[in-house]
Design an enzyme around this catalytic site. Sequence first.
Site, PDB file in Angstrom:
ATOM      1  N   ASP A  11     -11.700  12.127 -22.537  1.00  0.00           N
ATOM      2  CA  ASP A  11     -10.363  12.644 -21.993  1.00  0.00           C
ATOM      3  C   ASP A  11      -9.736  11.096 -22.099  1.00  0.00           C
ATOM      4  O   ASP A  11     -10.287  10.345 -22.682  1.00  0.00           O
ATOM      5  CB  ASP A  11     -10.828  12.810 -20.569  1.00  0.00           C
ATOM      6  CG  ASP A  11      -9.618  12.760 -19.582  1.00  0.00           C
ATOM      7  OD1 ASP A  11      -8.673  13.355 -20.011  1.00  0.00           O
ATOM      8  OD2 ASP A  11      -9.781  12.159 -18.766  1.00  0.00           O
ATOM      9  N   ASP A  13      -6.502   9.983 -19.840  1.00  0.00           N
ATOM     10  CA  ASP A  13      -6.280   9.474 -18.649  1.00  0.00           C
ATOM     11  C   ASP A  13      -7.347   9.301 -17.628  1.00  0.00           C
ATOM     12  O   ASP A  13      -8.065  10.471 -17.468  1.00  0.00           O
ATOM     13  CB  ASP A  13      -5.000  10.033 -17.886  1.00  0.00           C
ATOM     14  CG  ASP A  13      -3.711  10.053 -18.695  1.00  0.00           C
ATOM     15  OD1 ASP A  13      -3.137   8.901 -18.808  1.00  0.00           O
ATOM     16  OD2 ASP A  13      -3.420  10.874 -19.199  1.00  0.00           O
ATOM     17  N   ASP A 166     -13.456  12.546 -16.766  1.00  0.00           N
ATOM     18  CA  ASP A 166     -13.564  12.217 -15.380  1.00  0.00           C
ATOM     19  C   ASP A 166     -13.293  13.130 -14.531  1.00  0.00           C
ATOM     20  O   ASP A 166     -13.228  12.575 -13.428  1.00  0.00           O
ATOM     21  CB  ASP A 166     -12.557  10.707 -15.192  1.00  0.00           C
ATOM     22  CG  ASP A 166     -11.185  11.117 -15.088  1.00  0.00           C
ATOM     23  OD1 ASP A 166     -10.745  12.025 -16.066  1.00  0.00           O
ATOM     24  OD2 ASP A 166     -10.458  10.724 -14.195  1.00  0.00           O
TER      25      ASP A 166
END
Length: 218
Positions: A11, A13, A166
Amino acid sequence: MQADVQAVLFDWDGTLVDSLGAFQAANGAVMAAFGLPWDEAIYRRNYAPDWRLMYRRLGVPEDRLDEANELWHATFARSADIVAFDGVADALARLDAAGLRLGIVTAGDRFIVEPQLDRTGLGRLLTIRVFGDDLAVHKPDPAPLRRALELLGLAGRPESVAYVGDAPTDMLMARAVGVRAVGIASVVGDPEELVTAGADEVAATVAAWVADAIPAVS
């Protein structure tokens, strides 16, 4: 790291780059413009990789979603530049040196993320790229991650790929595809939530995960 892992996808961001402040400022401006409440707890409760879904949850009228999106982009463009988390550049270099292929599967649009890849210097290693506007669906739908496996030539071998993210939606997507799911604790995904969503393991940061997966040679 498992011996049969040949590629690691990330991922963007909140995993590789610290963009929370910029996102919070842009989202806060939108919520203020629409007279809606906003704080970190509200963000956690309503977060979705698909911004339209998140804004619907937050109370933005359906017929004003495009207006909200334009304000978000205008505010985000004025934010301080996105920076890589400490240790990420070295961590990616270690993975690359170990012979692993690297890439990203992000909900961010191409025109936003590609310049960030260049400015952070991470783009030279993250050669496999699937952006949020490449497909009509978003995480946790497995299609973006499956597209990345196709680009890797590993569509039939998901067990040879790890996905690092995250958010719980990252873990749900990884489990749906059958890749190894690695959670990074963050505002949108605490360790318990990541494990509940299917994480095989959870680390505090990408740098910490790589340090444990590929110990330094003394």
